[in-house]
Design a protein around this motif. Structure first.
Motif, PDB file in Angstrom:
ATOM      1  N   CYS A 156       0.396  -1.330  -0.238  1.00 58.49           N
ATOM      2  CA  CYS A 156       0.091   0.213   0.028  1.00 58.49           C
ATOM      3  C   CYS A 156       1.085   1.179   0.436  1.00 58.49           C
ATOM      4  O   CYS A 156       0.276   2.169  -0.304  1.00 58.49           O
ATOM      5  CB  CYS A 156      -0.798   0.119   1.604  1.00 58.49           C
ATOM      6  N   THR A 157       1.834   0.995   1.153  1.00 57.33           N
ATOM      7  CA  THR A 157       3.080   2.755   0.905  1.00 57.33           C
ATOM      8  C   THR A 157       3.327   3.106  -0.148  1.00 57.33           C
ATOM      9  O   THR A 157       3.858   4.018   0.040  1.00 57.33           O
ATOM     10  CB  THR A 157       3.859   2.502   2.079  1.00 57.33           C
ATOM     11  N   GLN A 158       3.306   2.221  -1.371  1.00 60.38           N
ATOM     12  CA  GLN A 158       3.947   3.304  -2.910  1.00 60.38           C
ATOM     13  C   GLN A 158       2.721   4.438  -2.990  1.00 60.38           C
ATOM     14  O   GLN A 158       3.431   5.301  -3.445  1.00 60.38           O
ATOM     15  CB  GLN A 158       4.032   1.890  -3.639  1.00 60.38           C
ATOM     16  N   CYS A 159       1.643   3.727  -3.379  1.00 59.53           N
ATOM     17  CA  CYS A 159       0.271   4.846  -3.643  1.00 59.53           C
ATOM     18  C   CYS A 159       0.458   5.658  -1.694  1.00 59.53           C
ATOM     19  O   CYS A 159      -0.569   7.021  -1.980  1.00 59.53           O
ATOM     20  CB  CYS A 159      -0.232   4.319  -4.046  1.00 59.53           C
ATOM     21  N   HIS A 160       0.059   4.995  -0.790  1.00 62.17           N
ATOM     22  CA  HIS A 160      -0.549   6.206   0.710  1.00 62.17           C
ATOM     23  C   HIS A 160       1.483   6.256   1.356  1.00 62.17           C
ATOM     24  O   HIS A 160       0.854   5.899   2.636  1.00 62.17           O
ATOM     25  CB  HIS A 160      -1.154   4.742   0.584  1.00 62.17           C
ATOM     26  N   GLY A 161       1.907   6.743   0.690  1.00 56.59           N
ATOM     27  CA  GLY A 161       3.121   7.085   2.425  1.00 56.59           C
ATOM     28  C   GLY A 161       4.012   8.005   2.025  1.00 56.59           C
ATOM     29  O   GLY A 161       3.193   8.942   2.181  1.00 56.59           O
ATOM     30  N   VAL A 162       4.693   8.278   2.427  1.00 54.39           N
ATOM     31  CA  VAL A 162       5.330   9.164   2.812  1.00 54.39           C
ATOM     32  C   VAL A 162       5.671  10.459   2.090  1.00 54.39           C
ATOM     33  O   VAL A 162       5.065  11.289   2.128  1.00 54.39           O
ATOM     34  CB  VAL A 162       7.039   8.901   3.259  1.00 54.39           C
ATOM     35  N   ASP A 163       5.385  10.232   0.695  1.00 56.41           N
ATOM     36  CA  ASP A 163       5.346  11.543  -0.517  1.00 56.41           C
ATOM     37  C   ASP A 163       4.660  11.706  -0.680  1.00 56.41           C
ATOM     38  O   ASP A 163       3.550  11.142  -1.347  1.00 56.41           O
ATOM     39  CB  ASP A 163       6.244  11.106  -2.039  1.00 56.41           C
ATOM     40  N   SER A 164       4.102  13.247   0.511  1.00 54.39           N
ATOM     41  CA  SER A 164       2.951  13.824  -0.460  1.00 54.39           C
ATOM     42  C   SER A 164       2.591  14.102  -1.239  1.00 54.39           C
ATOM     43  O   SER A 164       1.013  14.170  -2.245  1.00 54.39           O
ATOM     44  CB  SER A 164       2.744  14.936   0.507  1.00 54.39           C
ATOM     45  N   LYS A 165       3.014  14.396  -2.277  1.00 59.42           N
ATOM     46  CA  LYS A 165       3.243  14.569  -3.896  1.00 59.42           C
ATOM     47  C   LYS A 165       2.475  13.064  -4.761  1.00 59.42           C
ATOM     48  O   LYS A 165       1.463  13.517  -5.413  1.00 59.42           O
ATOM     49  CB  LYS A 165       4.300  14.888  -4.685  1.00 59.42           C
TER      50      LYS A 165
END
Length: 185
Positions: A156-165
């Motif tokens: 999931c974190t590829q699309c919903h991770g640290v990078d807000s952009k």
């Protein structure tokens, strides 16, 4: 079990499962949820093993109905945990995705590895082993970093991770607090 008995066994188990949920809600104390679900899991595993010894429609139907009651109590317990958390909609969504993936993997394992080699008896033995050895049932608590975050990091974190952009829907799943807050919708 006869061909006609297969339908009776399946019907008895699913009706008993529903009954187990209803009885759990009406009679069991939520304060003892962990103990009750551990006992229901052990009962389910024991009935799966006893199903290996069943002969005839009657004994198999009785054993599977008992297993259905235990399974219903487990569904009641899961529902109790989900509805009492800070963000039940989010937790329910995560639970159903993980449950569906787990059921698909187990179905593939049973269909391609267990049943062809060991038959229906191997299926019940596998289910009993999985219930009895299931880590979530025995662990003292669920830890986000240890138990949940690795699943989210892998899927999931590829699309919903640290990078807000790069983040989709405003949903950040790499940290517990953000995951429980939810996203834009």
């Amino acid at each position: 079990v006869s061909l006609e008995g297969v339908g009776l066994v399946a019907m008895a188990e699913i009706i008993a499962l529903g009954l187990g949920v209803a009885l759990g809600d009406a009679l069991l104390p939520v304060a003892r949820l962990r103990l009750i679900t551990v006992l229901a899991g052990l009962l389910g595993a024991g009935l799966d093993l006893l199903s290996l010894q069943a002969t005839g429609d009657g004994s198999m139907t009785a054993l599977r109905a008992g297993a259905g009651l235990a399974e219903g109590v487990l569904v009641w317990g899961t529902t109790g945990v989900v509805v009492r958390c800070a963000n039940p909609a989010r937790v329910a969504g995560i639970f159903f995705v993980v449950q569906t993936l787990g059921q698909a993997a187990l179905g593939a394992l049973l269909a391609h590895a267990v049943l062809p080699r060991w038959g229906w008896q191997g299926g019940f033995a596998t289910l009993a082993l999985l219930i009895a050895c299931g880590r979530p049932c025995w662990s003292a608590s669920v830890d986000f970093q240890r138990d949940i975050q690795p699943i989210l990091a892998g899927h999931c974190t590829q699309c919903h991770g640290v990078d807000s952009k790069e983040r989709k829907g405003g949903l950040r799943l790499d940290e517990r607090k953000s995951a429980l807050q939810g996203g834009d919708s």
